[in-house]
Scaffold this motif. Structure first.
Motif, PDB file in Angstrom:
ATOM      1  N   LEU A 184     -33.801  33.033 -21.613  1.00 15.14           N
ATOM      2  CA  LEU A 184     -32.772  34.039 -21.347  1.00 15.14           C
ATOM      3  C   LEU A 184     -33.342  35.284 -20.692  1.00 15.14           C
ATOM      4  O   LEU A 184     -34.554  35.554 -20.735  1.00 15.14           O
ATOM      5  CB  LEU A 184     -32.085  34.440 -22.661  1.00 15.14           C
ATOM      6  N   ALA A 185     -32.440  36.070 -20.123  1.00 15.10           N
ATOM      7  CA  ALA A 185     -32.751  37.402 -19.597  1.00 15.10           C
ATOM      8  C   ALA A 185     -31.589  38.326 -19.954  1.00 15.10           C
ATOM      9  O   ALA A 185     -30.459  37.880 -20.139  1.00 15.10           O
ATOM     10  CB  ALA A 185     -32.951  37.352 -18.081  1.00 15.10           C
ATOM     11  N   ASP A 186     -31.906  39.614 -20.116  1.00 12.45           N
ATOM     12  CA  ASP A 186     -30.865  40.624 -20.383  1.00 12.45           C
ATOM     13  C   ASP A 186     -30.019  40.232 -21.601  1.00 12.45           C
ATOM     14  O   ASP A 186     -28.781  40.129 -21.517  1.00 12.45           O
ATOM     15  CB  ASP A 186     -29.984  40.804 -19.147  1.00 12.45           C
ATOM     16  N   VAL A 187     -30.688  40.045 -22.731  1.00 17.98           N
ATOM     17  CA  VAL A 187     -29.987  39.683 -23.973  1.00 17.98           C
ATOM     18  C   VAL A 187     -29.098  40.840 -24.405  1.00 17.98           C
ATOM     19  O   VAL A 187     -29.535  41.998 -24.444  1.00 17.98           O
ATOM     20  CB  VAL A 187     -31.000  39.330 -25.084  1.00 17.98           C
ATOM     21  N   LYS A 188     -27.848  40.537 -24.770  1.00 20.33           N
ATOM     22  CA  LYS A 188     -26.855  41.563 -25.087  1.00 20.33           C
ATOM     23  C   LYS A 188     -26.468  41.607 -26.556  1.00 20.33           C
ATOM     24  O   LYS A 188     -25.595  42.384 -26.938  1.00 20.33           O
ATOM     25  CB  LYS A 188     -25.599  41.343 -24.237  1.00 20.33           C
ATOM     26  N   VAL A 189     -27.041  40.774 -27.409  1.00 15.61           N
ATOM     27  CA  VAL A 189     -26.680  40.740 -28.827  1.00 15.61           C
ATOM     28  C   VAL A 189     -27.909  41.036 -29.670  1.00 15.61           C
ATOM     29  O   VAL A 189     -29.047  40.929 -29.199  1.00 15.61           O
ATOM     30  CB  VAL A 189     -26.082  39.369 -29.225  1.00 15.61           C
ATOM     31  N   ILE A 190     -27.649  41.396 -30.924  1.00 25.49           N
ATOM     32  CA  ILE A 190     -28.729  41.667 -31.871  1.00 25.49           C
ATOM     33  C   ILE A 190     -28.560  40.777 -33.094  1.00 25.49           C
ATOM     34  O   ILE A 190     -27.470  40.263 -33.354  1.00 25.49           O
ATOM     35  CB  ILE A 190     -28.753  43.148 -32.301  1.00 25.49           C
ATOM     36  N   LYS A 191     -29.614  40.616 -33.828  1.00 20.60           N
ATOM     37  CA  LYS A 191     -29.562  39.801 -35.034  1.00 20.60           C
ATOM     38  C   LYS A 191     -28.575  40.393 -36.038  1.00 20.60           C
ATOM     39  O   LYS A 191     -28.542  41.594 -36.254  1.00 20.60           O
ATOM     40  CB  LYS A 191     -30.950  39.710 -35.668  1.00 20.60           C
ATOM     41  N   GLY A 192     -27.747  39.521 -36.636  1.00 10.98           N
ATOM     42  CA  GLY A 192     -26.752  39.958 -37.600  1.00 10.98           C
ATOM     43  C   GLY A 192     -25.382  40.216 -37.003  1.00 10.98           C
ATOM     44  O   GLY A 192     -24.415  40.402 -37.745  1.00 10.98           O
ATOM     45  N   ALA A 193     -25.285  40.216 -35.686  1.00  7.19           N
ATOM     46  CA  ALA A 193     -23.997  40.489 -35.039  1.00  7.19           C
ATOM     47  C   ALA A 193     -23.092  39.267 -35.123  1.00  7.19           C
ATOM     48  O   ALA A 193     -23.554  38.129 -35.095  1.00  7.19           O
ATOM     49  CB  ALA A 193     -24.213  40.874 -33.586  1.00  7.19           C
ATOM     50  N   ASP A 194     -21.790  39.535 -35.220  1.00  9.21           N
ATOM     51  CA  ASP A 194     -20.786  38.469 -35.175  1.00  9.21           C
ATOM     52  C   ASP A 194     -20.318  38.330 -33.736  1.00  9.21           C
ATOM     53  O   ASP A 194     -19.980  39.323 -33.084  1.00  9.21           O
ATOM     54  CB  ASP A 194     -19.597  38.790 -36.085  1.00  9.21           C
ATOM     55  N   VAL A 195     -20.295  37.093 -33.263  1.00  9.44           N
ATOM     56  CA  VAL A 195     -19.852  36.842 -31.896  1.00  9.44           C
ATOM     57  C   VAL A 195     -18.699  35.848 -31.921  1.00  9.44           C
ATOM     58  O   VAL A 195     -18.585  35.033 -32.836  1.00  9.44           O
ATOM     59  CB  VAL A 195     -20.999  36.289 -31.023  1.00  9.44           C
ATOM     60  N   LYS A 196     -17.862  35.945 -30.918  1.00 11.16           N
ATOM     61  CA  LYS A 196     -16.747  35.023 -30.769  1.00 11.16           C
ATOM     62  C   LYS A 196     -17.042  34.030 -29.652  1.00 11.16           C
ATOM     63  O   LYS A 196     -17.840  34.300 -28.753  1.00 11.16           O
ATOM     64  CB  LYS A 196     -15.455  35.786 -30.466  1.00 11.16           C
ATOM     65  N   LYS A 197     -16.401  32.908 -29.748  1.00  9.40           N
ATOM     66  CA  LYS A 197     -16.533  31.892 -28.709  1.00  9.40           C
ATOM     67  C   LYS A 197     -16.176  32.490 -27.353  1.00  9.40           C
ATOM     68  O   LYS A 197     -15.138  33.118 -27.198  1.00  9.40           O
ATOM     69  CB  LYS A 197     -15.604  30.724 -29.038  1.00  9.40           C
ATOM     70  N   GLY A 198     -17.090  32.324 -26.386  1.00  7.34           N
ATOM     71  CA  GLY A 198     -16.854  32.853 -25.052  1.00  7.34           C
ATOM     72  C   GLY A 198     -17.456  34.213 -24.804  1.00  7.34           C
ATOM     73  O   GLY A 198     -17.434  34.688 -23.658  1.00  7.34           O
ATOM     74  N   ASP A 199     -18.003  34.881 -25.852  1.00  8.01           N
ATOM     75  CA  ASP A 199     -18.649  36.183 -25.641  1.00  8.01           C
ATOM     76  C   ASP A 199     -19.926  36.007 -24.815  1.00  8.01           C
ATOM     77  O   ASP A 199     -20.689  35.059 -25.016  1.00  8.01           O
ATOM     78  CB  ASP A 199     -19.008  36.831 -26.974  1.00  8.01           C
ATOM     79  N   VAL A 200     -20.179  36.943 -23.902  1.00  4.24           N
ATOM     80  CA  VAL A 200     -21.418  36.920 -23.124  1.00  4.24           C
ATOM     81  C   VAL A 200     -22.557  37.413 -24.005  1.00  4.24           C
ATOM     82  O   VAL A 200     -22.496  38.516 -24.557  1.00  4.24           O
ATOM     83  CB  VAL A 200     -21.288  37.794 -21.868  1.00  4.24           C
ATOM     84  N   ILE A 201     -23.597  36.583 -24.156  1.00  2.97           N
ATOM     85  CA  ILE A 201     -24.718  36.957 -25.019  1.00  2.97           C
ATOM     86  C   ILE A 201     -25.982  37.268 -24.225  1.00  2.97           C
ATOM     87  O   ILE A 201     -26.896  37.922 -24.740  1.00  2.97           O
ATOM     88  CB  ILE A 201     -25.007  35.863 -26.060  1.00  2.97           C
TER      89      ILE A 201
END
Length: 246
Positions: free
Chosen positions: A189-206
């Protein structure tokens, strides 16, 4: 005169007045006691205070039920509202299907397939990665664009980010754990947009697709892996995605 005076004295009224006092009613005698009025006052005060306490208690119950809605929230509304979200979440969790971790599947191709022991020898050979003079079975699918350009990487399912790491071999990675027991892993990956512990929804850009050393010859790509639990066996993502599309 003396006899007349004596007779007159016998008929005097004082004796009659004393006799009248002798037949005074018991209530008057009771009221004549010094302790009667204080005792009566105390009894009346006690009755009044008791009535006031009862009234106050009754008023508190009415306020707590009608204005605060304790009974409604705990027995009726509370029960219904607590069950409905849980049930709806369970239904949505079971109904949610896995998607390709890209916005448009037609814009990417599978550059390196998953190593499937039941596949043909040709597919098996294509799914072997050579790194440091060693051949390693590929436990994911690699996705890349035809022109090798970077693209957005999406969460394939809703879940919680359980790992964000940087490895000199596989590059930046994100791990997402889902409620159905599956774990999706995104590497290179490059330019990671999430952090550990975050809740993400289907289709979110990570993140965006990038490069790594393990699959250096693949250029800019996404290494997409699906596991049965964090330490579970890897499964072919295409098998799951093809089943959902049927």
């Amino acid at each position: 005169m003396n006899d007349q005076n004596k007779g007159f004295q016998k008929e005097e009224a004082p004796k009659t007045a004393q006799g009248a006092q002798g037949v005074t009613s018991p209530w008057k005698r009771l009221l004549a006691k010094k302790w009667v009025f204080p005792a009566t006052y105390m009894a009346a005060a006690a009755i009044i205070l008791t009535l006031m306490w009862v009234y106050q208690d009754t008023g508190k119950k009415i306020v707590s039920q009608d204005e605060l809605g304790i009974k409604v929230s705990s027995n009726e509304k509370g029960t219904d509202s607590s069950k409905a979200p849980d049930n709806s979440m369970a239904v949505s969790a079971h109904a949610e299907t896995m998607q390709w971790p890209v916005k448009d599947k037609t814009q990417v191709t599978v550059s390196i397939p998953f190593y499937d022991t039941s596949a043909t020898n040709e597919v098996k050979q294509a799914a072997m990665i050579q790194y440091n003079d060693q051949l390693t079975p590929h436990t994911a699918v690699d996705l890349k664009t035809k022109d090798g350009a970077a693209f957005d990487v999406l969460a394939a399912l809703s879940g919680k980010v359980t790992a964000v790491d940087q490895s000199p071999v596989v590059g930046s990675l994100v791990e997402i754990t889902h409620t159905n027991g599956l774990v999706t892993v995104y590497q290179s990956l490059a330019d990671v947009k999430v952090i550990k512990g975050a809740d993400v929804k289907k289709g979110d850009v990570i993140a965006k697709a990038g490069r790594n050393d393990f699959e250096k010859e693949d250029g800019v790509h996404l290494h997409f892996e699906v596991r049965q639990g964090i330490d579970g066996a890897a499964v072919n993502p295409e098998t799951i995605l093809n089943e959902k599309q049927q």
